[in-house]
Structures are given as C-alpha cells and as structure tokens.
Design an enzyme around this catalytic site. Sequence first.
Site, PDB file in Angstrom:
ATOM      1  N   GLU A  16       0.835  -1.195   0.000  1.00  0.00           N
ATOM      2  CA  GLU A  16       0.000   0.000   0.000  1.00  0.00           C
ATOM      3  C   GLU A  16       0.875   1.252   0.000  1.00  0.00           C
ATOM      4  O   GLU A  16       1.834   1.356   0.765  1.00  0.00           O
ATOM      5  CB  GLU A  16      -0.911   0.017   1.230  1.00  0.00           C
ATOM      6  N   ASP A  55     -12.837   7.093   6.672  1.00  0.00           N
ATOM      7  CA  ASP A  55     -12.895   7.871   7.905  1.00  0.00           C
ATOM      8  C   ASP A  55     -13.588   9.202   7.654  1.00  0.00           C
ATOM      9  O   ASP A  55     -13.524   9.743   6.544  1.00  0.00           O
ATOM     10  CB  ASP A  55     -11.480   8.145   8.431  1.00  0.00           C
ATOM     11  N   TYR A  94     -11.228  -6.238  10.711  1.00  0.00           N
ATOM     12  CA  TYR A  94     -10.671  -5.699  11.959  1.00  0.00           C
ATOM     13  C   TYR A  94     -10.520  -6.803  13.005  1.00  0.00           C
ATOM     14  O   TYR A  94     -11.468  -7.122  13.721  1.00  0.00           O
ATOM     15  CB  TYR A  94     -11.574  -4.580  12.487  1.00  0.00           C
ATOM     16  N   HIS A 142      -0.289  -8.205   3.120  1.00  0.00           N
ATOM     17  CA  HIS A 142      -0.431  -6.850   2.581  1.00  0.00           C
ATOM     18  C   HIS A 142       0.370  -5.918   3.479  1.00  0.00           C
ATOM     19  O   HIS A 142       0.122  -5.840   4.688  1.00  0.00           O
ATOM     20  CB  HIS A 142      -1.901  -6.435   2.580  1.00  0.00           C
TER      21      HIS A 142
END
Length: 305
Positions: A21, A113, A152, A273
């Site tokens: 990422e 967010d 999560y 990841h």
Amino acid sequence: MNQFRFSRRPDIGDKIRVSFEFFPPKNDEMEARLWDTVTRLEPLRPKFVSVTYGAGGSTRERTARTVKRILTETALTPAAHMTCVNAARHEVDAVVQEFADMGVKRFVALRGDPAEGVGAAYQPHPDGYANGAELVGALKGIGDFDISVSAYPEKHPESPDFATDFDMLKRKADNGATRAITQFFFDNDLYERYVEKARRAGIYIPIVPGILPVHNFTQVANFSSRCGALVPAWLAERFDGLQNDPQTHALVASAVAAEQVLDLVERGVGDFHFYTMNRADLVFAICHMIGIRSHEVEAAGSAAA
C-alpha cells in the site's frame, strides 16, 4: 527439527504472495520518495499495489495521478482506494468510472474515515452509500472488478461488538468482495482467532493480514490508540530507549516485522499486505526473509554467472 520448518523451505518464496500500500504524495519531496519506493519494490512482483484515498475524498486528484503513473510507467497492477464519505452516489460512481476508463480493474472499497479524522462521528451522505457493503455492491454493478475490503481483528472501534463487525464483513463478501485485508495488528493469536470466527460466521473470502513495519514506534503507538489496535507490552519493550537511535530502531523494526510474518507463515498464511508508508527498506528486508527475491537481482546474477 528446525530444518523442517515451513518458513525455511527453499521454495517458500514461490508460495507467498504480497501486496503493498502506498499513499499519494503531497509535495515534490514526498513524490520523489514515493517513486524511489516504487522502484525499489517493483522487482518483488507484488500481486498488486494499492493507493489510498484521503478522508472525504481529499486526495482524489493526487490518488488518480499516482494510479495513472503506476499504470503507465511500471509493470505493477494498481488498486485504487474508494470511499463513500461526503459524496453522493453519482459522484462516487463517476470516480469509479474515471478509474475504470484509465484501466484500473482493482479497487479497495472502504467506508472511509470522517473528513474530521479518526475518532470523529461518521455521518453518511444523505444521497450516498451508507457503508462499505453498499459501496462493494455499487462497484460490482459498474464492472467485474477485483475488490478488497477491510477487516478488523480487534473489532472496528465504532462497532458495539464482533457480531456487528462480522455481519458487515459478510455483507461485503455477499455483495462481491474478493478478499478482506485486515487493519494492522501485532498479536498473531488475535488474527488467527478472528479468521476462525469469521469462518464460523459463514465468511469464506481470504482474510489477508495487514502488516505495518514500525518506522516510528511513538507514532505507531499513538495511532494504534486511536484506531483500537493493541500494542503489546513486549513490543513497547523492544523499542524502549530507541527514540534517539534511528539506526538501531530500524534494525529492531525489521526483526519484529519479520518475526511476525514468519510466525504467520508457519501458521499457514500465504498472503500479506504491507502498509509501506512509502518507505521500502523494511518491507524489502521482510520480503527477502520470506524468500521473495528481486527479479532484477536474479537476472543480474544469471548474467554474471
């Protein structure tokens, strides 16, 4: 018996898949660092690389530019982050189509967010997609995309309980998500229990662990407290006293992350990841330790031989 550990097999690198990422740069200096990182990591041949999308779509143009440059200047496969914060459905759909026209076939679909930041109350746009599950369904309605979603292991900080979390993840999977990528964590037992509970809840898409190398322990600890990720006492002790010793801090960070990844490999995990923070060295070192080699290095070695 150590020679029989799975993570020490000579072919282990062929069995592990990684993705990275990145976040879009804010200025010329940060852009130079990002592309140094991309150049360094590209020869590892990740399955894909994702580019984040700021809260409320605040980095939309910079995200698009970064994705386009990855498409045109590298052999990497980019995945564009998409959120549904502060945007009507037709606005989100238009951005998705813009990326699709560019050649993007992968997305990371997130509710996102609030524009005010982590911890602020989330308010869906009155004409927008209410959550990640609805966003996944919309993406699938636009094209046959590969879609990653969030998960999560320590529960989303806004969820009242794990049952609510798993209900949302199942809705994402049922709407067409390809895989889930977890929030970063440091306790592998938490991840393993989370995956077991997800399977019992009828969620069968891959759940890929998100790994965060600790470039700055103080910053990671502060962010972890805001997003509900546990920082174990043993981890804090590893970095204790290294605030003014960046060289040793980097060595410890590399060892800690490699230890976590190798333990997950021993538990049968084959996909990882990495949240690179636009920095290559720790990620490159970890990949090397799990047998993933730079193909440029291999080619150079063959030529020398």
